[in-house]
Design a protein around this motif. Structure first.
Motif, short mmCIF file in Angstrom:
data_model
loop_
_atom_site.label_atom_id
_atom_site.label_comp_id
_atom_site.label_asym_id
_atom_site.label_seq_id
_atom_site.Cartn_x
_atom_site.Cartn_y
_atom_site.Cartn_z
N ALA A 59 0.76 -1.05 0.03
CA ALA A 59 0.75 0.26 0.09
C ALA A 59 0.52 1.41 0.30
CB ALA A 59 -1.01 -0.04 1.37
N TRP A 60 1.68 1.42 0.58
CA TRP A 60 3.15 2.00 1.02
C TRP A 60 3.45 2.96 -0.03
CZ3 TRP A 60 3.64 6.32 3.64
CH2 TRP A 60 5.04 7.13 3.81
N TRP A 61 4.06 1.76 -1.30
CA TRP A 61 5.23 1.95 -1.72
C TRP A 61 3.87 1.74 -3.65
CZ3 TRP A 61 9.32 3.92 -1.82
CH2 TRP A 61 10.35 3.94 -0.26
N LYS A 62 3.21 1.34 -4.22
CA LYS A 62 2.37 0.75 -4.98
C LYS A 62 1.14 1.64 -4.91
CE LYS A 62 5.36 -1.71 -6.11
NZ LYS A 62 6.45 -1.55 -7.40
N LEU A 63 0.48 2.07 -3.69
CA LEU A 63 -1.31 2.73 -4.29
C LEU A 63 -0.73 4.09 -5.16
CD1 LEU A 63 -3.07 2.93 -0.80
CD2 LEU A 63 -3.97 1.96 -3.33
N PRO A 64 -1.74 4.15 -6.09
CA PRO A 64 -1.37 5.64 -6.90
C PRO A 64 -2.13 7.09 -6.55
CG PRO A 64 -3.32 3.79 -8.28
CD PRO A 64 -2.85 3.04 -6.67
N ILE A 65 -0.74 7.33 -5.56
CA ILE A 65 -0.91 8.35 -4.70
C ILE A 65 -1.38 9.67 -6.08
CG2 ILE A 65 -0.20 10.25 -3.28
CD1 ILE A 65 -2.16 7.39 -2.41
N ARG A 66 -2.28 10.81 -5.29
CA ARG A 66 -2.13 11.62 -6.37
C ARG A 66 -1.21 13.68 -6.11
NH1 ARG A 66 -8.21 12.71 -9.05
NH2 ARG A 66 -8.99 10.71 -9.00
N SER A 67 -1.19 13.41 -4.62
CA SER A 67 -1.24 14.57 -4.03
C SER A 67 -0.07 14.46 -2.59
CB SER A 67 -1.72 15.13 -3.67
OG SER A 67 -2.88 15.05 -3.04
N GLN A 68 0.43 15.34 -2.16
CA GLN A 68 1.22 15.00 -0.88
C GLN A 68 -0.04 15.26 0.23
OE1 GLN A 68 4.92 15.43 -1.17
NE2 GLN A 68 4.36 15.49 1.38
N PRO A 69 -0.57 15.78 -0.28
CA PRO A 69 -2.04 15.62 1.49
C PRO A 69 -1.84 14.30 1.22
CG PRO A 69 -2.36 18.20 0.42
CD PRO A 69 -0.84 16.99 -0.74
N SER A 70 -2.21 13.49 0.54
CA SER A 70 -3.08 12.14 -0.29
C SER A 70 -2.13 11.54 0.89
CB SER A 70 -3.18 12.19 -1.65
OG SER A 70 -4.05 12.52 -1.92
N THR A 71 -0.85 11.88 0.32
CA THR A 71 0.87 10.65 1.31
C THR A 71 0.18 11.41 2.31
OG1 THR A 71 2.08 11.51 -0.95
CG2 THR A 71 2.43 10.78 0.56
N TRP A 72 0.08 11.53 3.34
CA TRP A 72 0.17 12.20 4.62
C TRP A 72 -0.76 11.19 5.05
CZ3 TRP A 72 3.72 13.07 7.52
CH2 TRP A 72 5.20 14.39 7.25
N PHE A 73 -2.29 11.46 4.43
CA PHE A 73 -3.39 10.59 4.50
C PHE A 73 -2.79 8.59 4.96
CE2 PHE A 73 -5.89 14.45 3.71
CZ PHE A 73 -6.85 14.34 4.96
N LEU A 74 -2.22 8.53 3.71
CA LEU A 74 -2.44 7.62 3.13
C LEU A 74 -1.09 7.01 5.16
CD1 LEU A 74 -1.94 4.61 2.03
CD2 LEU A 74 -0.05 5.62 0.99
N THR A 75 -0.35 7.88 4.84
CA THR A 75 0.48 7.94 6.10
C THR A 75 0.11 7.04 7.58
OG1 THR A 75 2.37 8.42 5.33
CG2 THR A 75 2.70 7.90 7.30
N ALA A 76 -0.93 8.11 7.77
CA ALA A 76 -1.68 8.58 8.91
C ALA A 76 -2.30 7.30 8.91
CB ALA A 76 -2.50 9.29 9.13
N GLY A 77 -2.96 6.56 7.66
CA GLY A 77 -3.88 5.27 7.90
C GLY A 77 -3.51 3.49 8.31
N LEU A 78 -2.75 4.30 7.20
CA LEU A 78 -1.39 2.20 7.18
C LEU A 78 -0.44 2.41 8.82
CD1 LEU A 78 0.85 2.16 4.46
CD2 LEU A 78 -1.53 1.33 5.01
N VAL A 79 -0.64 4.28 9.43
CA VAL A 79 -0.15 2.92 10.81
C VAL A 79 -1.47 3.18 11.78
CG1 VAL A 79 0.78 5.17 12.46
CG2 VAL A 79 2.43 4.70 10.65
N THR A 80 -2.72 3.70 11.42
CA THR A 80 -3.38 3.70 12.67
C THR A 80 -3.66 2.08 12.52
OG1 THR A 80 -3.91 5.96 12.52
CG2 THR A 80 -5.73 4.41 12.83
N PHE A 81 -4.17 1.88 11.66
CA PHE A 81 -4.39 0.59 10.82
C PHE A 81 -2.89 -0.48 11.49
CE2 PHE A 81 -3.30 -3.30 8.11
CZ PHE A 81 -4.59 -3.76 8.04
#
Length: 283
Positions: A59-81
């Motif tokens: 999820a961290w390396w391969k999800l197609p992320i559009r923007s920098q805020p999306s990267t931060w949201f993904l990081t927060a989501g994965l850490v929480t998960f």
């Protein structure tokens, strides 16, 4: 009980149901683990932890992320998960490998479809269904919502339209596989020896085909319409099945309203190509 049963079950036993659900791949995987680890329980926990980390990495390396805020949201989501009570519990519960396998295969499907390898993406979702037919419904919604979001970048080009059709076919195959396994589960005895066939959700031979189809579609309705459980209360049979999965009526209602408001907001922000967001409603 599940551990001993997995170690002693012959190969055909992977199609036995557990409370009516059939998960051949994860059951085979679990049986192999049982042969290797026996009663060394830490081995099962290590394998589960590796599956969790594999999903996080993909999820961290391969999800197609559009923007920098999306990267931060993904990081927060994965850490929480990663540190959530649910994942910590499931990692330490040996028989939960099927749930993590579903998420790993879902990421493989996203990566493959995003690089136009549709055959591999289809195989990945079929393997996800074989790992856990119930969790596969959730992961499939994530896959198709993500893929539709990526396709929406291309506006209405002919290539994008073809990709949307392929995504829809991918979802259909995945859902049909889950539904077929659920239906198979009605006719096989329960795998857990402490439950016994009499208490499994397999239907008796005397049951009419209409009643069998009614139970199947009732469960399928719960899967697809879980945020709208209050509406299902109109049908008492559906309602009783719904509260098995979602025990707190008021909490579900609040979550449903928050979800809908959030989706309306996101649709306004995204604009005209926001239809993919509604695929997240059942999730």
């Amino acid at each position: 009980t599940q551990l001993l049963d997995a170690a002693d079950t012959p190969l055909w036993g992977i199609f036995q149901s557990h409370y009516g659900y059939v998960a051949p791949l994860s059951r085979l995987f679990f049986g192999i683990e049982a042969k290797i680890f026996g009663d060394w329980y830490s081995g099962y926990v290590v394998v589960n932890a590796m599956l969790v980390l594999a999903f996080i990495w993909l999820a961290w390396w391969k999800l197609p992320i559009r923007s920098q805020p999306s990267t931060w949201f993904l990081t927060a989501g994965l850490v929480t998960f990663l540190f959530s009570a649910g994942v910590l519990f499931a990692t330490n519960f040996a028989a939960m490998n099927g749930y993590f396998l579903c998420w790993v295969f879902a990421m493989v499907a996203i990566i493959s479809a995003n690089s136009k390898r549709w055959f591999i993406a289809t195989i990945a979702l079929v393997l996800s269904a074989l790992s856990n037919n119930l969790m596969n419904v959730t992961t499939t919604f994530v896959v198709i919502a993500t893929l539709f979001a990526v396709v929406s970048r291309d506006e209405n080009t002919q290539s994008a339209r073809r990709d949307r059709i392929k995504i829809a076919l991918l979802a259909t195959i995945s859902f049909l596989m889950s539904g077929t396994l659920l239906f198979i589960g009605r006719f096989f005895p329960a795998a857990d020896t402490s439950i016994g066939t009499g208490q499994s959700v397999a239907l008796p031979d005397s049951t009419q085909i209409f009643d069998q189809m009614n139970q199947f579609f009732s469960l399928f309705t719960v899967w697809l319409g879980s945020p709208f459980v209050p509406l299902v209360a109109i049908n008492q049979s559906l309602y009783q099945r719904s509260v098995i999965f979602l025990m707190d009526y008021h909490l579900v209602l609040i979550i449903s309203l928050v979800t809908l408001v959030g989706l309306f907001y996101l649709c306004v922000r995204v604009g005209r190509n926001s239809s993919f967001l509604w695929l997240l409603v059942p999730l």
